[in-house]
Design an enzyme around this catalytic site. Structure first.
Site, short mmCIF file in Angstrom:
data_model
loop_
_atom_site.label_atom_id
_atom_site.label_comp_id
_atom_site.label_asym_id
_atom_site.label_seq_id
_atom_site.Cartn_x
_atom_site.Cartn_y
_atom_site.Cartn_z
N GLN A 256 10.74 41.86 -9.05
CA GLN A 256 9.51 40.63 -9.58
C GLN A 256 8.98 41.43 -10.88
OE1 GLN A 256 10.42 38.06 -8.38
NE2 GLN A 256 11.68 38.47 -6.96
N TYR A 288 21.61 39.79 -0.14
CA TYR A 288 20.79 39.94 -1.77
C TYR A 288 19.83 41.06 -1.83
CZ TYR A 288 24.10 35.84 -2.44
OH TYR A 288 24.94 34.73 -2.78
N GLU A 312 23.48 44.31 0.20
CA GLU A 312 22.96 44.42 -1.52
C GLU A 312 24.66 44.96 -2.02
OE1 GLU A 312 21.74 44.23 -5.28
OE2 GLU A 312 20.58 43.00 -3.58
N ASP A 365 18.20 35.23 -0.54
CA ASP A 365 17.58 35.41 -2.18
C ASP A 365 18.23 35.48 -2.74
OD1 ASP A 365 15.78 35.63 -3.94
OD2 ASP A 365 15.03 37.79 -3.32
N CYS A 392 15.52 30.75 -7.05
CA CYS A 392 14.44 30.85 -8.82
C CYS A 392 14.61 29.40 -9.42
CB CYS A 392 14.69 32.37 -9.04
SG CYS A 392 16.29 33.02 -9.35
#
Length: 434
Positions: A256, A288, A312, A365, A392
């Site tokens: 992040q 993710y 992932e 995510d 996001c």
């Protein structure tokens, strides 16, 4: 008498034409909405309530035009001097640095505009009403008091572009033109001081700067090979600290950007999970999953016996996730594309595993583009007890909430965070269950 749609079809103009426009609304993507003789015009560097002179940059679309503000005729009361001189209106639009498209708006009003975009997307696409506010997130503990007041000093990662002559800087808004700048106000001060803004780097592709929680700023000069592809950069393991927990990752890997974002999302995910629906021994998933940040949040919240699989597609991130999640015996990290992983679960699960899937909590995510129909459909087939969606992008979130609704999942909780002050971006954490 013709309709507005007729007028929009009949109105013509050339790129470069300047128009006086009244701004009515905010749109997704850091732009604002005006109308000219029935045609929608998306305008940058302004806000609702203003009247501006704007220069057309696109005028050939059938449904809308695009324009950039040249000057303000009537200011909104929420306008402020831009926090970055390199992006201010006194520069020609082509020479304004990108990356701080809300920097001319008072910080509290930025959050209100982001709330409006989020609420509008959910209402329009998912038929969901929300009263969620966009919560402020403090900058790093060692930041100056001014940073908290104006939303600067929060970026821990900056990638500067390099022009063919070696000039270093950000791109101009909505272009690939490198703009030389004297400062980087959104960046942490350590990054701003380390950034080689006054040097030439001929042959380089970018200058990447990372300020980890532990250790000094890392500056990486990324070059290109003979075919113009970015050369492989050396691996640098860094450490990031969230609360009393430490995570390892590569300096070039995803983490992040806001100094407090990882901590904020770590806690938010823990808070929105419904404990009555959580089963530690279920087939819990972190999709993710990156280097395991949110899987660790689940483990911290519910104890050492939690079973959770982090998925992932980046194998290096998965290797770090395996290390970062090692203290939970039931935690595993797998390298796979989420869609393919879910297909395999659907295909291979026996009756006992299907029962564990339906008892599961899933952390989702996805990238900015969202999960999408294929992933939503496959995940819904597993019928998990609850889904925590970290988003996001408000439009991608609203689209996926609508898709989940088609499978009986309702939006139960929504929190939004201003993890990107002075930009249009907003982060949200949503809980969906049946």
């Amino acid at each position: 008498m013709g309709t507005n749609a007729d007028a929009a079809q009949q109105t013509t103009a050339e790129v470069g034409t300047e128009l006086d426009l009244t701004i009515d609304n905010v749109a997704h993507g850091g732009i604002f909405v005006a109308r000219h003789e029935g045609r929608v015009v998306f305008v940058s560097d302004t806000m609702p309530g203003e009247r501006v002179r704007a220069r057309l940059t696109e005028a050939n679309a059938k449904s809308f035009w695009r324009a950039e503000t040249v000057s303000v005729i009537e200011e909104a009361p929420e306008r402020q001097p831009h926090i970055w001189a390199a992006s201010a209106l006194d520069r020609d639009p082509a020479d304004r640095a990108g990356g701080a498209e809300f920097g001319h708006i008072h910080l509290a009003h930025q959050r209100e505009l982001k709330r409006q975009v989020l609420a509008d997307a959910l209402k329009r696409m998912a038929k969901v009403d929300t009263d969620a506010i966009v919560e402020a997130v403090p900058v790093a503990p060692n930041a100056s008091p001014g940073d908290a007041m104006d939303g600067t000093g929060w970026r821990t990662r900056v990638s500067l572009h390099v022009d063919t002559d070696g000039t270093v800087g950000p791109y101009a808004a909505r272009s690939h033109k490198v703009i030389p700048v004297a400062d980087l106000p959104l960046a942490q001060r350590s990054i701003e001081m380390a950034a080689p803004l006054d040097r030439l780097f001929r042959g380089a592709a970018s200058i990447d700067l990372v300020a980890p929680s532990v250790g000094d700023v890392r500056v990486t000069v990324v070059t290109t090979d003979a075919r113009g592809k970015r050369a492989q950069t050396p691996r640098h393991v860094i450490r990031e600290v969230v609360g009393d927990r430490e995570f390892q990752l590569d300096a070039a890997g995803f983490w992040q950007v806001h100094a407090r974002a990882a901590e904020t999302l770590f806690t938010a995910v823990q808070d929105v999970i419904d404990p009555e629906l959580f089963e530690p021994k279920a087939a819990n998933l972190d999709l993710y999953g990156g280097v395991g940040l949110l899987a660790a949040a689940v483990g911290d919240r519910f104890g050492k016996n939690v079973r959770i699989t982090s998925v992932e597609s980046d194998p290096e991130a998965v290797n770090f996730a395996a290390t970062n999640l090692a203290e939970w015996v039931g935690a595993t990290a797998e390298t796979d594309r989420v869609e393919r992983f879910l297909q395999r679960l659907k295909r291979e699960a026996d009756a006992a595993e299907r029962a564990r899937q339906t008892a599961a909590t899933v952390i989702l995510d996805p990238p900015r583009s969202g999960a999408g129909k294929a992933v939503v459909d496959q995940l819904a087939f597993l019928e998990p007890a609850q889904i925590v969606y970290v988003a996001c992008d408000p439009v991608a979130l609203a689209r996926d909430v609508a898709l989940f609704a088609g499978h009986g999942y309702e939006l139960k909780t929504l929190r939004a965070f201003d993890l990107f002050p002075n930009t249009h971006h907003v982060e949200a954490v949503a809980l969906l269950s049946k």
